[in-house]
Every structure is written in structure tokens, then in C-alpha cells.
Design a protein around this motif. Structure first.
Motif, PDB file in Angstrom:
ATOM      1  N   THR A  23       0.698  -0.820   0.228  1.00 52.99           N
ATOM      2  CA  THR A  23       0.070  -0.248   0.104  1.00 52.99           C
ATOM      3  C   THR A  23       0.405   1.380   0.000  1.00 52.99           C
ATOM      4  OG1 THR A  23      -1.550   1.120   1.374  1.00 52.99           O
ATOM      5  CG2 THR A  23       0.151   0.257   2.238  1.00 52.99           C
ATOM      6  N   GLN A  24       0.625   2.127  -0.361  1.00 50.41           N
ATOM      7  CA  GLN A  24       0.983   3.576  -0.243  1.00 50.41           C
ATOM      8  C   GLN A  24       1.350   3.776   1.300  1.00 50.41           C
ATOM      9  OE1 GLN A  24       2.390   5.372  -2.886  1.00 50.41           O
ATOM     10  NE2 GLN A  24       1.365   4.387  -4.546  1.00 50.41           N
ATOM     11  N   ASP A  26       0.107   6.365   3.738  1.00 53.16           N
ATOM     12  CA  ASP A  26      -0.275   8.088   3.220  1.00 53.16           C
ATOM     13  C   ASP A  26      -0.979   7.846   4.677  1.00 53.16           C
ATOM     14  OD1 ASP A  26      -1.859   6.295   2.726  1.00 53.16           O
ATOM     15  OD2 ASP A  26      -3.117   6.588   0.566  1.00 53.16           O
ATOM     16  N   SER A  27      -1.081   7.534   5.716  1.00 49.07           N
ATOM     17  CA  SER A  27      -1.964   7.703   6.750  1.00 49.07           C
ATOM     18  C   SER A  27      -0.642   7.300   7.823  1.00 49.07           C
ATOM     19  CB  SER A  27      -3.077   6.675   6.858  1.00 49.07           C
ATOM     20  OG  SER A  27      -2.683   5.307   7.080  1.00 49.07           O
ATOM     21  N   GLU A  28      -1.447   8.030   8.978  1.00 51.40           N
ATOM     22  CA  GLU A  28      -0.135   7.644  10.345  1.00 51.40           C
ATOM     23  C   GLU A  28      -0.231   6.246  10.555  1.00 51.40           C
ATOM     24  OE1 GLU A  28      -1.649  10.064  13.261  1.00 51.40           O
ATOM     25  OE2 GLU A  28      -1.492  11.629  11.864  1.00 51.40           O
ATOM     26  N   ASP A  29      -1.364   5.326   9.760  1.00 48.98           N
ATOM     27  CA  ASP A  29      -1.710   3.784  10.579  1.00 48.98           C
ATOM     28  C   ASP A  29      -0.796   2.932   9.459  1.00 48.98           C
ATOM     29  OD1 ASP A  29      -2.935   4.175  12.955  1.00 48.98           O
ATOM     30  OD2 ASP A  29      -4.975   3.731  11.275  1.00 48.98           O
ATOM     31  N   LYS A  30      -0.391   3.227   8.874  1.00 51.25           N
ATOM     32  CA  LYS A  30       0.214   2.742   7.153  1.00 51.25           C
ATOM     33  C   LYS A  30       1.863   2.648   7.795  1.00 51.25           C
ATOM     34  CE  LYS A  30      -2.484   3.014   3.815  1.00 51.25           C
ATOM     35  NZ  LYS A  30      -3.485   2.839   2.835  1.00 51.25           N
ATOM     36  N   THR A  32       3.187   3.528  10.612  1.00 51.74           N
ATOM     37  CA  THR A  32       3.327   3.073  12.597  1.00 51.74           C
ATOM     38  C   THR A  32       3.445   1.685  11.823  1.00 51.74           C
ATOM     39  OG1 THR A  32       2.170   4.231  13.526  1.00 51.74           O
ATOM     40  CG2 THR A  32       2.288   2.065  14.290  1.00 51.74           C
ATOM     41  N   MET A 110       4.185  14.439   4.491  1.00 56.40           N
ATOM     42  CA  MET A 110       3.245  14.205   4.729  1.00 56.40           C
ATOM     43  C   MET A 110       3.244  15.754   5.975  1.00 56.40           C
ATOM     44  SD  MET A 110       1.556  10.907   5.780  1.00 56.40           S
ATOM     45  CE  MET A 110       0.099  10.752   6.417  1.00 56.40           C
ATOM     46  N   SER A 115       1.697  14.368  15.083  1.00 52.65           N
ATOM     47  CA  SER A 115       1.195  13.108  15.483  1.00 52.65           C
ATOM     48  C   SER A 115       2.236  11.802  14.670  1.00 52.65           C
ATOM     49  CB  SER A 115      -0.193  12.952  14.436  1.00 52.65           C
ATOM     50  OG  SER A 115      -0.001  13.090  13.614  1.00 52.65           O
ATOM     51  N   LEU A 116       3.395  12.432  14.124  1.00 55.29           N
ATOM     52  CA  LEU A 116       3.741  11.188  13.250  1.00 55.29           C
ATOM     53  C   LEU A 116       5.460  11.132  13.830  1.00 55.29           C
ATOM     54  CD1 LEU A 116       3.283  10.983   9.531  1.00 55.29           C
ATOM     55  CD2 LEU A 116       2.534   8.961  11.611  1.00 55.29           C
TER      56      LEU A 116
END
Length: 527
Positions: A23-24, A26-30, A32, A110, A115-116
Motif C-alpha cells: 500500500t501507499q 499515506d496515513s499514520e497507521d500505515k 506505524t 505528509m 502526530s508522527l
């Protein structure tokens, strides 16, 4: 992508896929989730243990299971390519670094949000950790007098965007400076609340334990102590140390004791790693690969964890009474060999294990060594006594005078003419000549403290590969017997103290480590 591509057959294939192949980012969950792969899935323990004085040749009547055992033991360039070899380790470390760099790039794209920041801190620590592990295997030990000319390694700081990137090794001074920069930037960002199981990530204490070991190797003693204090505190650290009494009192079951040793719930365990490796089968109490091992009579009872120590008889040391194996190789109840079946019918699968990469007990000994090197002998003695308070049943309290008297009376492990010797009942001893790199021993007290700490470190880090690092750091000359061949020794300036880079990495253009083998003489005659 990372420097691992130097060992890949096709850079194009690797560049065509995303870093997590799913996956790309493009999110905090990814991001992490991606960082789970920022830790190497193999280690260098087998190579380092075989190369150190924790192994001897038990004779041709015993077999080897992997050629790596023999090649590492003989300080030869390793030709195999599985997870326990230079190639497997190189790919695992630079692959982990590549993952960290992809995470850092994604965080930057990002907007580097607040948050990261914890994820950024973890990625920076993982990048530093991967390069530090590589340096311990493929470079000489850090010497401030030669670091600017000693070969370093490429420090990967961003994902690759070209098919054939050009890399240069640089020097060791630059490599250590870059590791330090990532450590110092990453530690303040670490947040333990990010993790479900913190012990498999760079939690705060693990990050500081890494820093303590790094600064010890970097010869920045004050920084080592500062980092260790963040792990242990400045008073009684025993609540952070391993409860060896508990392990020694368990049922006599190797698997159960090993599971307790690597438990995430143990306060002493700071960073755990899962890895594909046959190390446990070759070093542990298994019948595989018995030719080269930690011989119970020649090494273990003469200079290893079943030798007498400053605490008195070996019977007082818990780990000496929680070990398994046979005469050819014996091990502490630490690591169990797990087999993961991919096809139970065909009995096909992978060997793997869980190891403790960082623990509070080793951090304590890092601090003790740093204190000794600074001339703060009383503080070093305090840490020595703290270590004995949890590792021995008699819990002795020793003074500086006690330690000096004990190690001053001990003979060096060497032949009468000063030549290095491998462990025997006649010449064996935990005490070996020290040749510190870039600094001098202050006095006899300093040397005796270091001899004591190195002996404790050797017991503490059995089956972890760190004894090899200590041999390199302290310029210890060791000898290996070779059944049917002349004895070989590893001189102070022997280039084989740095493992050779993988052959395909050299073929791709990276400068190899020099190899000017010293002449082997046949004048070591001993049984």
C-alpha cells in the motif's frame, strides 16, 4: 530502497514494488505498521561467536552443520549465503534501513506532523541501529587515532531513485558521527504509548540502552553513563536486572527457562528481536554442528561462565547452574530453537528464534566500564556489586582492593614466552592482555577493573556475539586450535577482525576489506 540493492540480482525488480509491497504510505497507521519491518530479521551471532574465543575445534571426529561455522572459526571469508552469513545479515540490516528511510520520507511528505513524531523517532533509531550492527561486523573497532582512515560503510539516508546508485564506504569516523546524529535526534521523539508490545520496538529505555552501548564503543564515556542512567536510574538498579534466581529455581526444562529468559514481561529485557537463524541449533544444546563449540571442559570451566570468579566458586553463579549441552558445546538457558513449518508433510520450513538485543544487565556493565575508563573506580565497583547481587546466590560485596588483589594474582592466558594460546587447563585463564585502542590504561587498578568487567560481560553476553566486539574493542589477541592444522592467532592489527563484505556486494563495486593474512606457524604444541 537501500544499499541492500548492491547484493540484489535485479535492481529493477526491487524498484518496481512499494516498500511494504501492499500500500501507499499515506496515513499514520500505515507508517506505524511499516516500522515493524524496520528491524533486521537475521543477526550475526553465529559468525561472531565462532570467530571469538567462545569457540574451539573439538576435532575432526565431529561434524559441522554449516560451512559458515568453519569459515568464521578460521577467520576465512564466508562463502555461504543464508541468514547467518554476511550476505544474509547485510541484506537484513540494509533492508531494515530501507524501511526506516521509506517511513521517514513519507513523514516528510505528509508535512512532518506532530502526530508522527514518535514514528519518526523510531525510524531514526532503527536507521542508526542497522548501521551500528553492520559496523560491528564489517568494520574494525572504533579507534579515535585511525577512525578517519579506517573503512566505514555507506550510510543510507533516503530511498533510492536510481537503478545503479554509486556508493563509497567512506571512513569509520563519518559512519559513527552519522549514527550519533540519528540517535540524538531520535531519542527525544520516542513515545512508548505508540506500541502495543513495546519490547519489540525502540521504546525509551531500549533507545537509551542502545545509546549507552554505542557511546561505550565510541569511547564517549560520559555520554555512555548519562544514557545508562536513563535506563537504570542513579540508585539501586536491581529492580531492572534479570531475576536469575527465578530462572535457576524453575523446573529443569530448557524450553521453559528459555521462554522465561526472552519474556517481554521481564523488566530487564529492553529490545527483543525475532530472526530466521540456525544459530541456536549450532550453539545451543543440540547435536548439530558439534565440531566447533563452547567446550565445557576447555573453555567454559577454564575461562567461561563455569569458571570461578571474583564471587568465588562457579557454584554461586546462577547461570553456571542453568545450562545445557554436552562437552563439545554448552550453553546458558537463553535461546530455544523454533521451527516454523511451511509444509508439515514434506517437513519443510524455517528455523528461527527470539533473542534479547538489549537488556538492562548489559547496560549496567557498559556503565561500569565507562566509569572505570574515567577513573571513577568506586562507581565502577558499585555497578560490579549490583551485577553480582542478582547474578550470584551468595551476593558478595567486593571492594576495589578485593578486585585488584584477585586479578593481580591471576596469570594471563598465554604461553610462557607471551604468545597467545587457546584455552587449556594448564594455560587457561579469564585474564588476557589488553591493548586499548586510542587510549591507555590508567594503572593496575584500571586494568583489574576492566578484567573483572570483561569476564562478567563474557558470561552476560554468551550466545549474543558481543564477546567478539569486546575482543576487537580491547585489542585482545586470541588463538584458535585447528585439529590437524597449525594453531592460528588473531593479532592486534589483523585485518580479519572485520568480516569480509558479501562477495556480490564487492562485485557490485564496493571496496572490500583488506586481506593480508598473517603467516601461520606450527610452533603451538598443546592438547
Amino acid at each position: 530502497m537501500s544499499v541492500a540493492s548492491l547484493a540484489m540480482a535485479s535492481c529493477n525488480d526491487y524498484l518496481d514494488v512499494l516498500p511494504d509491497n501492499r500500500t501507499q504510505l499515506d496515513s499514520e497507521d500505515k507508517i506505524t505498521a511499516l516500522l515493524v519491518a524496520a528491524y533486521p530479521d537475521s543477526h550475526s551471532i553465529l559468525m561472531q561467536e565462532m570467530a571469538s574465543d567462545n569457540a574451539m575445534d573439538n576435532g575432526m571426529r565431529y561434524t559441522i552443520e554449516a560451512k559458515t561455522q568453519e569459515e568464521a572459526y578460521r577467520w576465512e571469508d564466508i562463502t555461504e549465503t543464508d541468514a547467518d552469513t554476511p550476505k544474509g545479515f547485510w541484506q537484513a540490516c540494509y533492508g531494515a534501513v530501507a524501511t526506516a528511510n521509506h517511513a521517514l520520507q513519507a513523514i516528510e511528505k505528509m508535512g512532518n506532523p506532530a502526530s508522527l513524531q514518535a514514528q519518526k523517532g523510531e525510524a531514526l533509531l532503527c536507521r542508526a541501529w542497522g548501521h551500528f550492527l553492520l559496523a560491528n561486523v564489517f568494520c574494525l573497532a572504533y579507534n579515535p587515532e585511525t577512525a578517519s582512515t579506517d573503512l566505514g560503510l555507506p550510510y543510507a539516508t533516503e530511498p533510492e531513485t536510481t537503478v545503479k546508485p554509486n556508493y563509497e564506504r567512506g571512513n569509520l569516523a563519518d559512519l559513527y558521527a552519522k549514527i550519533e546524529k540519528d540517535i540524538e535526534e531520535g531519542i527525544p521523539l520516542i513515545n512508548d504509548e505508540l506500541y502495543t508490545v513495546p519490547k519489540y520496538h525502540f521504546n525509551k529505555k531500549a533507545a537509551y540502552a542502545f545509546a549507552a552501548r554505542f557511546y561505550l564503543y565510541y569511547q564517549k564515556w560520559e555520554k555512555c553513563i548519562e544514557a545508562a542512567n536513563q535506563v537504570l536510574g542513579t540508585t539501586d538498579p536491581t529492580s531492572m536486572l534479570r531475576d536469575w534466581k527465578e530462572i535457576a529455581s524453575m523446573a529443569s526444562d530448557y524450553e521453559s527457562r528459555c521462554n522465561t529468559y526472552v519474556s517481554p514481561s521481564a523488566p530487564c529485557n529492553l529490545l527483543l528481536q525475532t530472526a530466521y537463524s540456525s544459530m541456536v541449533y549450532y550453539l545451543g544444546p543440540y547435536t548439530l554442528g558439534k565440531r566447533y563449540g563452547f567446550n565445557s571442559k576447555k573453555i567454559c570451566e577454564v575461562e567461561g561462565f563455569r569458571a570461578n570468579g571474583i564471587w568465588g566458586s562457579r557454584s554461586y553463579l546462577y547461570m553456571a547452574n542453568s545450562c545445557w549441552g554436552m562437552e563439545q558445546k554448552i550453553s546458558i538457558s537463553k535461546y530455544y530453537g523454533y521451527f516454523e513449518f511451511t509444509d508439515k508433510v514434506q517437513q519443510i520450513g524455517f528455523r528461527h528464534n527470539v533473542i534479547v538485543q538489549l537488556c538492562a544487565d548489559e547496560t549496567l556493565l557498559c556503565r561500569a566500564e565507562a566509569y572505570a575508563n574515567l577513573g571513577e573506580y568506586d562507581n565502577a565497583v558499585k555497578d560490579i556489586n549490583w551485577w553480582m547481587s542478582t547474578n550470584t546466590s551468595n551476593k558478595p560485596t567486593k571492594t576495589l582492593d578485593d578486585i585488584v588483589k584477585y586479578y593481580s594474582a591471576m596469570k594471563y592466558q598465554e604461553l610462557p614466552d607471551g604468545r597467545p594460546v587457546y584455552a587449556t587447563q594448564e594455560y587457561g585463564s579469564p585474564k588476557k592482555r589488553l591493548h586499548p585502542l586510542g587510549f591507555q590504561l590508567r594503572d593496575k587498578k584500571h586494568e583489574c577493573l576492566i578484567q573483572c568487567i570483561l569476564f562478567m560481560r563474557r558470561a552476560q553476553t554468551h550466545m549474543e556475539g558481543l564477546r567478539w566486539n569486546d575482543i576487537k574493542r580491547w585489542g585482545i589477541v586470541i588463538a584458535h586450535n585447528n585439529d590437524g592444522l597449525p594453531v592460528d592467532s588473531l593479532s592486534l592489527n589483523d585485518p580479519r577482525r572485520a568480516f569480509q563484505l558479501p562477495a556480490d556486494v564487492v562485485d557490485a563495486g564496493l571496496a572490500p576489506n583488506p586481506r593480508e593474512f598473517p603467516k601461520i606457524t606450527n610452533d603451538f604444541v598443546q592438547q
